[in-house]
Write a protein that holds these residues in place. Sequence first.
Motif, PDB file in Angstrom:
ATOM      1  N   THR A   1       0.836  -1.195   0.000  1.00  0.00           N
ATOM      2  CA  THR A   1       0.000   0.000   0.000  1.00  0.00           C
ATOM      3  C   THR A   1       0.874   1.250   0.000  1.00  0.00           C
ATOM      4  O   THR A   1       2.025   1.213   0.425  1.00  0.00           O
ATOM      5  N   GLY A   2       0.292   2.319  -0.486  1.00  0.00           N
ATOM      6  CA  GLY A   2       0.978   3.610  -0.462  1.00  0.00           C
ATOM      7  C   GLY A   2       1.931   3.804  -1.627  1.00  0.00           C
ATOM      8  O   GLY A   2       2.031   2.971  -2.525  1.00  0.00           O
ATOM      9  N   ASP A   3       2.635   4.911  -1.577  1.00  0.00           N
ATOM     10  CA  ASP A   3       3.626   5.245  -2.588  1.00  0.00           C
ATOM     11  C   ASP A   3       4.868   4.391  -2.371  1.00  0.00           C
ATOM     12  O   ASP A   3       5.295   4.200  -1.234  1.00  0.00           O
ATOM     13  N   LYS A   4       5.448   3.893  -3.453  1.00  0.00           N
ATOM     14  CA  LYS A   4       6.601   2.982  -3.318  1.00  0.00           C
ATOM     15  C   LYS A   4       7.793   3.623  -2.598  1.00  0.00           C
ATOM     16  O   LYS A   4       8.579   2.931  -1.966  1.00  0.00           O
ATOM     17  N   ALA A   5       7.913   4.914  -2.656  1.00  0.00           N
ATOM     18  CA  ALA A   5       9.041   5.591  -2.014  1.00  0.00           C
ATOM     19  C   ALA A   5       8.876   5.697  -0.497  1.00  0.00           C
ATOM     20  O   ALA A   5       9.870   5.752   0.228  1.00  0.00           O
ATOM     21  N   THR A   6       7.636   5.690  -0.020  1.00  0.00           N
ATOM     22  CA  THR A   6       7.393   5.890   1.411  1.00  0.00           C
ATOM     23  C   THR A   6       6.500   4.821   2.027  1.00  0.00           C
ATOM     24  O   THR A   6       6.039   4.968   3.158  1.00  0.00           O
ATOM     25  N   SER A   7       6.249   3.733   1.317  1.00  0.00           N
ATOM     26  CA  SER A   7       5.309   2.701   1.769  1.00  0.00           C
ATOM     27  C   SER A   7       5.825   1.950   2.996  1.00  0.00           C
ATOM     28  O   SER A   7       6.889   1.327   2.962  1.00  0.00           O
ATOM     29  N   GLU A   8       5.053   1.985   4.077  1.00  0.00           N
ATOM     30  CA  GLU A   8       5.408   1.236   5.274  1.00  0.00           C
ATOM     31  C   GLU A   8       5.247  -0.260   5.045  1.00  0.00           C
ATOM     32  O   GLU A   8       6.039  -1.057   5.555  1.00  0.00           O
ATOM     33  N   SER A   9       4.222  -0.655   4.275  1.00  0.00           N
ATOM     34  CA  SER A   9       4.028  -2.089   4.024  1.00  0.00           C
ATOM     35  C   SER A   9       5.173  -2.644   3.174  1.00  0.00           C
ATOM     36  O   SER A   9       5.647  -3.764   3.417  1.00  0.00           O
TER      37      SER A   9
ATOM     38  N   VAL B   1       9.531  -4.282  -7.769  1.00  0.00           N
ATOM     39  CA  VAL B   1       8.442  -3.459  -7.266  1.00  0.00           C
ATOM     40  C   VAL B   1       7.769  -2.796  -8.455  1.00  0.00           C
ATOM     41  O   VAL B   1       8.427  -2.138  -9.260  1.00  0.00           O
ATOM     42  N   CYS B   2       6.464  -2.999  -8.575  1.00  0.00           N
ATOM     43  CA  CYS B   2       5.699  -2.353  -9.637  1.00  0.00           C
ATOM     44  C   CYS B   2       4.896  -1.217  -9.016  1.00  0.00           C
ATOM     45  O   CYS B   2       3.981  -1.472  -8.220  1.00  0.00           O
ATOM     46  N   GLY B   3       5.246  -0.004  -9.368  1.00  0.00           N
ATOM     47  CA  GLY B   3       4.545   1.152  -8.826  1.00  0.00           C
ATOM     48  C   GLY B   3       3.161   1.336  -9.400  1.00  0.00           C
ATOM     49  O   GLY B   3       2.293   1.937  -8.760  1.00  0.00           O
ATOM     50  N   ALA B   4       2.920   0.803 -10.591  1.00  0.00           N
ATOM     51  CA  ALA B   4       1.614   0.978 -11.229  1.00  0.00           C
ATOM     52  C   ALA B   4       0.551   0.069 -10.622  1.00  0.00           C
ATOM     53  O   ALA B   4      -0.569   0.498 -10.366  1.00  0.00           O
ATOM     54  N   CYS B   5       0.894  -1.197 -10.381  1.00  0.00           N
ATOM     55  CA  CYS B   5      -0.108  -2.146  -9.865  1.00  0.00           C
ATOM     56  C   CYS B   5       0.099  -2.457  -8.387  1.00  0.00           C
ATOM     57  O   CYS B   5      -0.611  -3.279  -7.821  1.00  0.00           O
ATOM     58  N   LEU B   6       1.070  -1.809  -7.760  1.00  0.00           N
ATOM     59  CA  LEU B   6       1.383  -1.988  -6.344  1.00  0.00           C
ATOM     60  C   LEU B   6       1.715  -3.439  -6.003  1.00  0.00           C
ATOM     61  O   LEU B   6       1.336  -3.953  -4.958  1.00  0.00           O
ATOM     62  N   ASP B   7       2.461  -4.090  -6.888  1.00  0.00           N
ATOM     63  CA  ASP B   7       2.918  -5.460  -6.664  1.00  0.00           C
ATOM     64  C   ASP B   7       4.353  -5.453  -6.165  1.00  0.00           C
ATOM     65  O   ASP B   7       5.190  -4.701  -6.655  1.00  0.00           O
ATOM     66  N   PHE B   8       4.618  -6.329  -5.206  1.00  0.00           N
ATOM     67  CA  PHE B   8       5.981  -6.666  -4.834  1.00  0.00           C
ATOM     68  C   PHE B   8       6.182  -8.097  -5.285  1.00  0.00           C
ATOM     69  O   PHE B   8       5.344  -8.959  -5.023  1.00  0.00           O
ATOM     70  N   LYS B   9       7.262  -8.378  -5.987  1.00  0.00           N
ATOM     71  CA  LYS B   9       7.530  -9.722  -6.496  1.00  0.00           C
ATOM     72  C   LYS B   9       8.902 -10.168  -6.030  1.00  0.00           C
ATOM     73  O   LYS B   9       9.861  -9.410  -6.094  1.00  0.00           O
ATOM     74  N   LEU B  10       8.968 -11.398  -5.580  1.00  0.00           N
ATOM     75  CA  LEU B  10      10.228 -12.008  -5.199  1.00  0.00           C
ATOM     76  C   LEU B  10      10.413 -13.203  -6.121  1.00  0.00           C
ATOM     77  O   LEU B  10       9.601 -14.124  -6.122  1.00  0.00           O
TER      78      LEU B  10
END
Length: 117
Positions: A56-64, A92-101
């Motif tokens: 959640t949130g902006d990728k630059a400041t997202s706590e999650s 990290v995809c900023g458009a779809c808010l996905d984190f991928k490992l």
Amino acid sequence: MKTSVAFLFAAVARTSAFAPSANNAFTRSVSTNAVPLANGAMSFDRVCREWRCKYTGDKATSESLEEISKLVDEYLPQIKSVSGDATVNRLVCGACLDFKLMTTVPLDDFGPWEEKE
């Protein structure tokens, strides 16, 4: 603006940049167990497993996203231990808010890894 257009035109005009090099410094040995695809036009000898989740949130400041990073850091040695030749990439995809490992291992190591789970 003129400089940008000139640079773009020069880059597109140099199609030789996309031609295969006769003197390719990058070589990779292919496993004898490589699996052929596309009627033999390509093959693979590494397998990638991907885990993804939403943040959640902006990728630059997202706590999650920060918490996800901490978890990955904690478990990274365990993840890499599945193979001596494992690679782990974080995306990290900023458009779809996905984190991928993405964890990639040699084909020969994938079966034993898969059986553990």
